[in-house]
Design a protein around this motif. Structure first.
Motif, PDB file in Angstrom:
ATOM      1  N   SER A  83       0.845  -1.201   0.000  1.00 22.76           N
ATOM      2  CA  SER A  83       0.000   0.000   0.000  1.00 22.76           C
ATOM      3  C   SER A  83       0.881   1.252   0.000  1.00 22.76           C
ATOM      4  CB  SER A  83      -0.956  -0.014   1.192  1.00 22.76           C
ATOM      5  OG  SER A  83      -0.237  -0.070   2.401  1.00 22.76           O
ATOM      6  N   ASP A  84       0.290   2.384  -0.368  1.00 21.62           N
ATOM      7  CA  ASP A  84       1.054   3.628  -0.527  1.00 21.62           C
ATOM      8  C   ASP A  84       1.809   4.003   0.744  1.00 21.62           C
ATOM      9  OD1 ASP A  84       0.126   3.888  -3.104  1.00 21.62           O
ATOM     10  OD2 ASP A  84      -1.452   5.324  -2.588  1.00 21.62           O
ATOM     11  N   LEU A  85       3.103   4.282   0.579  1.00 21.28           N
ATOM     12  CA  LEU A  85       3.932   4.775   1.673  1.00 21.28           C
ATOM     13  C   LEU A  85       3.650   6.269   1.824  1.00 21.28           C
ATOM     14  CD1 LEU A  85       6.226   4.112   3.703  1.00 21.28           C
ATOM     15  CD2 LEU A  85       7.830   4.814   1.915  1.00 21.28           C
ATOM     16  N   VAL A  86       3.164   6.694   2.992  1.00 23.29           N
ATOM     17  CA  VAL A  86       2.823   8.107   3.189  1.00 23.29           C
ATOM     18  C   VAL A  86       3.786   8.812   4.133  1.00 23.29           C
ATOM     19  CG1 VAL A  86       0.382   7.792   2.651  1.00 23.29           C
ATOM     20  CG2 VAL A  86       1.138   7.602   5.020  1.00 23.29           C
ATOM     21  N   GLY A  87       4.646   8.033   4.826  1.00 20.50           N
ATOM     22  CA  GLY A  87       5.586   8.671   5.730  1.00 20.50           C
ATOM     23  C   GLY A  87       6.274   7.678   6.639  1.00 20.50           C
ATOM     24  N   ARG A  88       6.759   8.213   7.763  1.00 20.97           N
ATOM     25  CA  ARG A  88       7.486   7.419   8.750  1.00 20.97           C
ATOM     26  C   ARG A  88       6.857   7.635  10.127  1.00 20.97           C
ATOM     27  NH1 ARG A  88      10.486   3.886   5.968  1.00 20.97           N
ATOM     28  NH2 ARG A  88      11.565   3.440   7.917  1.00 20.97           N
ATOM     29  N   PHE A  89       6.973   6.616  10.960  1.00 18.92           N
ATOM     30  CA  PHE A  89       6.512   6.620  12.342  1.00 18.92           C
ATOM     31  C   PHE A  89       7.780   6.543  13.179  1.00 18.92           C
ATOM     32  CE2 PHE A  89       4.756   4.320  16.073  1.00 18.92           C
ATOM     33  CZ  PHE A  89       3.586   5.041  16.316  1.00 18.92           C
ATOM     34  N   GLN A  90       8.289   7.716  13.618  1.00 19.83           N
ATOM     35  CA  GLN A  90       9.625   7.790  14.209  1.00 19.83           C
ATOM     36  C   GLN A  90       9.563   8.273  15.656  1.00 19.83           C
ATOM     37  OE1 GLN A  90      11.357  10.576  11.417  1.00 19.83           O
ATOM     38  NE2 GLN A  90      12.275   8.901  10.242  1.00 19.83           N
ATOM     39  N   GLY A  91      10.377   7.665  16.495  1.00 21.63           N
ATOM     40  CA  GLY A  91      10.419   8.136  17.869  1.00 21.63           C
ATOM     41  C   GLY A  91      11.240   7.253  18.768  1.00 21.63           C
ATOM     42  N   PHE A  92      10.996   7.419  20.054  1.00 21.51           N
ATOM     43  CA  PHE A  92      11.719   6.646  21.047  1.00 21.51           C
ATOM     44  C   PHE A  92      10.791   6.284  22.188  1.00 21.51           C
ATOM     45  CE2 PHE A  92      12.151  11.051  22.250  1.00 21.51           C
ATOM     46  CZ  PHE A  92      11.944  11.041  23.623  1.00 21.51           C
ATOM     47  N   PHE A  93      11.207   5.291  22.945  1.00 16.79           N
ATOM     48  CA  PHE A  93      10.444   4.873  24.116  1.00 16.79           C
ATOM     49  C   PHE A  93      11.412   4.400  25.190  1.00 16.79           C
ATOM     50  CE2 PHE A  93      10.768   1.403  21.125  1.00 16.79           C
ATOM     51  CZ  PHE A  93      11.203   0.334  21.901  1.00 16.79           C
ATOM     52  N   VAL A  94      10.930   4.406  26.421  1.00 15.80           N
ATOM     53  CA  VAL A  94      11.743   3.948  27.536  1.00 15.80           C
ATOM     54  C   VAL A  94      10.845   3.209  28.522  1.00 15.80           C
ATOM     55  CG1 VAL A  94      11.549   6.114  28.845  1.00 15.80           C
ATOM     56  CG2 VAL A  94      13.527   4.624  29.197  1.00 15.80           C
TER      57      VAL A  94
END
Length: 184
Positions: A83-94
């Motif tokens: 399916s169409d790539l619309v962006g990125r899901f970027q981040g961090f967690f702790v």
């Protein structure tokens, strides 16, 4: 002339009670938007999109408290890999809970295609690993571009695990955006 403390309190309460509620102030000054997207995550291999843990918990064993991780998942229009790539899901967690797997995360949805290209939305909140299929709710705390001054909430839920190394999440975002001219 000085007012007694009781009179000052009564005047303050009357002032607070007579002020319009925030919902009344916001009426007509914002618009609601609902967005549904799919997060495609890979745990292993050369194209892994999640690195966790970067460091082991100081508590040892299987504890997650203090363990940081980083995410750079694909953000797609649908649940299928093509399916169409619309962006990125970027981040961090702790890891934040000494009793079980629970994390605090800050994630930015970076839009790289379509009408939202160049814009971002940021979600933040607690993430509990409940394997009963419950959705994870997090706050939408801001954005840039077409999402400037956004606020709202999101629900994220596992929709499939096509392989042992991959998982697909559905994220539903409910976003309030100020109408032009209503920023301040």
């Amino acid at each position: 002339m000085a007012f007694s403390p009781w009179l000052q309190l009564v005047l303050l309460v009357a002032l607070v009670l007579s002020a319009p509620a925030p919902a009344v102030l916001a009426a007509g000054s914002s618009k609601a938007t609902r967005i549904r997207l799919y997060i495609h995550e890979r745990f292993e291999g050369a194209n892994a999109t999640m690195a966790s843990p970067l460091l082991r918990s100081p508590l040892g064993g299987n504890a997650t408290f203090g363990e940081p991780g980083v995410i750079d998942d694909e953000l797609r229009a649908g649940p299928r890999p093509g399916s169409d790539l619309v962006g990125r899901f970027q981040g961090f967690f702790v890891g934040t809970d000494r009793a079980g797997p629970s994390y605090l995360s800050t994630i930015t949805l970076v839009f790289t295609a379509g009408e939202r290209r160049g814009s971002t939305l940021t979600v933040q909140g607690q993430y509990h690993f409940d394997f009963d299929g419950a959705a994870v709710e997090r706050a939408v705390v801001g954005g840039t571009g077409v999402f400037r001054m956004a606020r709202g909430y999101s629900f994220m839920k596992v929709v499939s695990a096509p392989t042992p190394e991959t998982v697909v999440f559905r994220i539903d975002l409910f976003v309030l955006l100020p109408r032009p001219g209503h920023y301040f």
